[in-house]
Write an enzyme that holds these catalytic residues in place. Sequence first.
Site, PDB file in Angstrom:
ATOM      1  N   HIS A 140     -18.920   7.005   8.998  1.00 33.03           N
ATOM      2  CA  HIS A 140     -19.210   8.184   8.179  1.00 33.03           C
ATOM      3  C   HIS A 140     -18.964   7.893   6.701  1.00 33.03           C
ATOM      4  CE1 HIS A 140     -18.241  12.557   6.948  1.00 33.03           C
ATOM      5  NE2 HIS A 140     -19.542  12.402   6.997  1.00 33.03           N
ATOM      6  N   GLU A 152     -15.125   6.913   7.147  1.00 32.84           N
ATOM      7  CA  GLU A 152     -14.376   7.267   8.353  1.00 32.84           C
ATOM      8  C   GLU A 152     -15.014   6.533   9.524  1.00 32.84           C
ATOM      9  OE1 GLU A 152     -12.689  11.729   7.412  1.00 32.84           O
ATOM     10  OE2 GLU A 152     -14.795  11.576   7.891  1.00 32.84           O
ATOM     11  N   ASN A 190     -13.631  16.414   6.323  1.00 31.63           N
ATOM     12  CA  ASN A 190     -14.299  17.710   6.457  1.00 31.63           C
ATOM     13  C   ASN A 190     -13.434  18.717   7.213  1.00 31.63           C
ATOM     14  OD1 ASN A 190     -16.595  17.142   5.003  1.00 31.63           O
ATOM     15  ND2 ASN A 190     -17.745  16.409   6.777  1.00 31.63           N
TER      16      ASN A 190
HETATM   17  N1  LIG Z   1     -25.922  14.745   2.543  1.00 31.76           N
HETATM   18  C1  LIG Z   1     -24.619  14.528   2.606  1.00 31.76           C
HETATM   19  O1  LIG Z   1     -23.861  14.858   1.676  1.00 31.76           O
HETATM   20  C2  LIG Z   1     -24.040  13.829   3.795  1.00 31.76           C
HETATM   21  C3  LIG Z   1     -22.767  13.240   3.686  1.00 31.76           C
HETATM   22  C4  LIG Z   1     -22.256  12.538   4.767  1.00 31.76           C
HETATM   23  C5  LIG Z   1     -22.972  12.478   5.950  1.00 31.76           C
HETATM   24  N2  LIG Z   1     -24.186  13.087   6.031  1.00 31.76           N
HETATM   25  C6  LIG Z   1     -24.925  12.947   7.303  1.00 31.76           C
HETATM   26  O2  LIG Z   1     -25.933  11.969   7.123  1.00 31.76           O
HETATM   27  C7  LIG Z   1     -27.071  12.289   7.937  1.00 31.76           C
HETATM   28  C8  LIG Z   1     -28.298  12.381   7.067  1.00 31.76           C
HETATM   29  O3  LIG Z   1     -28.121  13.358   6.078  1.00 31.76           O
HETATM   30  P1  LIG Z   1     -28.999  13.375   4.750  1.00 31.76           P
HETATM   31  O4  LIG Z   1     -28.382  14.394   3.873  1.00 31.76           O
HETATM   32  O5  LIG Z   1     -29.195  11.997   4.256  1.00 31.76           O
HETATM   33  O6  LIG Z   1     -30.366  13.943   5.341  1.00 31.76           O
HETATM   34  P2  LIG Z   1     -31.843  13.810   4.716  1.00 31.76           P
HETATM   35  O7  LIG Z   1     -32.613  14.907   5.315  1.00 31.76           O
HETATM   36  O8  LIG Z   1     -31.767  13.670   3.244  1.00 31.76           O
HETATM   37  O9  LIG Z   1     -32.375  12.417   5.290  1.00 31.76           O
HETATM   38  C9  LIG Z   1     -32.736  12.198   6.629  1.00 31.76           C
HETATM   39  C10 LIG Z   1     -33.840  11.171   6.660  1.00 31.76           C
HETATM   40  O10 LIG Z   1     -34.090  10.821   8.011  1.00 31.76           O
HETATM   41  C11 LIG Z   1     -35.499  10.597   8.138  1.00 31.76           C
HETATM   42  N3  LIG Z   1     -35.879  10.700   9.546  1.00 31.76           N
HETATM   43  C12 LIG Z   1     -36.044  11.815  10.290  1.00 31.76           C
HETATM   44  N4  LIG Z   1     -36.437  11.460  11.545  1.00 31.76           N
HETATM   45  C13 LIG Z   1     -36.509  10.110  11.576  1.00 31.76           C
HETATM   46  C14 LIG Z   1     -36.864   9.159  12.580  1.00 31.76           C
HETATM   47  N5  LIG Z   1     -37.222   9.547  13.785  1.00 31.76           N
HETATM   48  N6  LIG Z   1     -36.838   7.854  12.252  1.00 31.76           N
HETATM   49  C15 LIG Z   1     -36.493   7.432  11.021  1.00 31.76           C
HETATM   50  N7  LIG Z   1     -36.150   8.304  10.019  1.00 31.76           N
HETATM   51  C16 LIG Z   1     -36.143   9.613  10.309  1.00 31.76           C
HETATM   52  C17 LIG Z   1     -36.108  11.672   7.263  1.00 31.76           C
HETATM   53  O11 LIG Z   1     -37.451  11.348   6.917  1.00 31.76           O
HETATM   54  C18 LIG Z   1     -35.177  11.686   6.069  1.00 31.76           C
HETATM   55  O12 LIG Z   1     -35.578  10.797   5.049  1.00 31.76           O
HETATM   56  C19 LIG Z   1     -26.709  13.587   8.643  1.00 31.76           C
HETATM   57  O13 LIG Z   1     -26.185  13.272   9.904  1.00 31.76           O
HETATM   58  C20 LIG Z   1     -25.652  14.189   7.747  1.00 31.76           C
HETATM   59  O14 LIG Z   1     -24.791  15.050   8.445  1.00 31.76           O
HETATM   60  C21 LIG Z   1     -24.751  13.740   4.978  1.00 31.76           C
END
Ligand SMILES: NC(=O)c1ccc[n+]([C@@H]2O[C@H](COP(=O)([O-])OP(=O)(O)OC[C@H]3O[C@@H](n4cnc5c(N)ncnc54)[C@H](O)[C@@H]3O)[C@@H](O)[C@H]2O)c1
Length: 511
Positions: A140, A152, A190
Amino acid sequence: MDIREVAVIGLGTMGAGIAEVFARAGIGVVAIEADPQALNRGLGFLDASLSKAVSRGKLPASEQAEIRARIRPAVGFSDAAAVDLAVEVVPERLDIKRQIFAELDRVTSPSAILATNTSSLSVTAVAAATKHPGRVVGMHFFNPAPVMRLVEVVATVRSDAGVADTVAALARRLGKTPVQVGDRAGFVANALLLPYLNQAAELLEIGYATREDIDLAATAGIGLPMGPLALLDLIGLDTALSIMEVLHAEFSLLRYAPAPLLRRLVDAGRTGRKAGRGFYDYAAGVADSGGNGVSSGAPDTVTLIGDGDEAETDLATALASAGVNVTRNPAHPTELVLVAATAGRKILPAALAAGRPEQAVGLHLPRGFADGRLAELIHTSLSSDKAVAAGVALADKLGLVVVHAPDRPGYLVGALLYPHLADAVRMVQDGYATAADVDTAMTLGCGYPRGPFQLLDAANPSIVLAGLQAMQEAYGFPSLAPPVLLAEHAGAGIQWASFRGGAGARDSGRY
Ligand SMILES: NC(=O)c1ccc[n+]([C@@H]2O[C@H](COP(=O)([O-])OP(=O)(O)OC[C@H]3O[C@@H](n4cnc5c(N)ncnc54)[C@H](O)[C@@H]3O)[C@@H](O)[C@H]2O)c1
């Protein structure tokens, strides 16, 4: 195990940053997106981030092309067949993640490690979608991944021995600091941060304090870089709400029930900065801020009521050095009766005993963890507007920044901070994380200048304990009950800085 090539699945906000982190550490990256359009967008995020690092002097221009050459863009999973590690970074939905893991399980070598960047879903439930759950862990990262140093590393009950250690060693190679924990909703950062933010929303909702005072209590009073309501706007109220829902579903604690106001603002589309409005209005480009009360002249003489304790001495010294005359005779006809407040002390009984409750307010100078500028001005149910205005003017004369708080245990700073510190102690008491890991998670993952245990030492554990006991007596919520470990340590005078106990949970091999 040597990790030479990784796959990053999903190049969104987090994935593009994570791919950059690996490539900057000299590791080859297969960057996978769902379709060519999303792939181009993701590579655009990555290029923009690298260019920004070069223009800020954080990355030599000569290395930009080399880093970029380590990234192999792909649509579909076939290019991931030879990777040593795959990190899934797709949207926070269990069904999508399970589908991706089933696919990764099929295409990668059985010796490859599979990691999810989920913030709040069960890593175990994701792992269960594979035939080899032993190789699945959580990895994480925090936003923005190239900047934030915390990772994490989450082992499940199914994780094979050594997998989490390999991922933690890799995190160190990336220049990050890993904290290894078991699979519990919210992990460390979190699970501690969000309930504190949620409580700030609740305090606003019940009219306990104003939006500005709640944020000021956290920044000037606790020394945090941002107030909780401004931080909720930054994180996104919808994201915060969904994490609170996961925490509440996992632990069933009243403290984790999302504040109704949080839910209503999300319903209203006021999800924070990204929507232009959350707790604050960003439409004009800067957060609006309300005024902070009436102004009047500071009294020349005040009646000071105290317990003869440190709080009274501190206040008497501050008043003397500002040239304010002090009388201790309640019958002396002053404009203002000032009650020296300490955590857990109620102001109203002292105000009534002085015989002029409408002219009385409390003044509390939180000590230890802030810069000493903040004063809590405590109103009782009987304090007049005139007394409050005189209290504000007086604090101003003493060079203090005022927040208003009701005559309730913890006042405002304690109402925000003490339950938060209790959550941190409970996490160590439960054997989920060590005190050092909690401090690392909150400083590196949430930008705290000092972690909860450093704050606890600075604030004096006995004062926090007294504050929590008074809060629990007043409200009766079990989640306000001081953790046994806090009482033990406060009673024995143990500094948390010297406490090496608290096993820290690594679920693999433990159950
Ligand atoms: N945004 C944050 O601050 C943050 C921080 C820590 C963890 N996270 C975690 O990280 C993960 C992603 O979050 P994010 O904010 O980057 O989301 P996001 O929506 O910005 O990005 C997700 C990406 O995944 C791609 N995607 C969707 N389906 C797919 C597939 N089948 N194959 C390949 N790519 C695919 C999408 O096109 C998109 O670009 C989540 O699990 C979220 O909880 C987010």
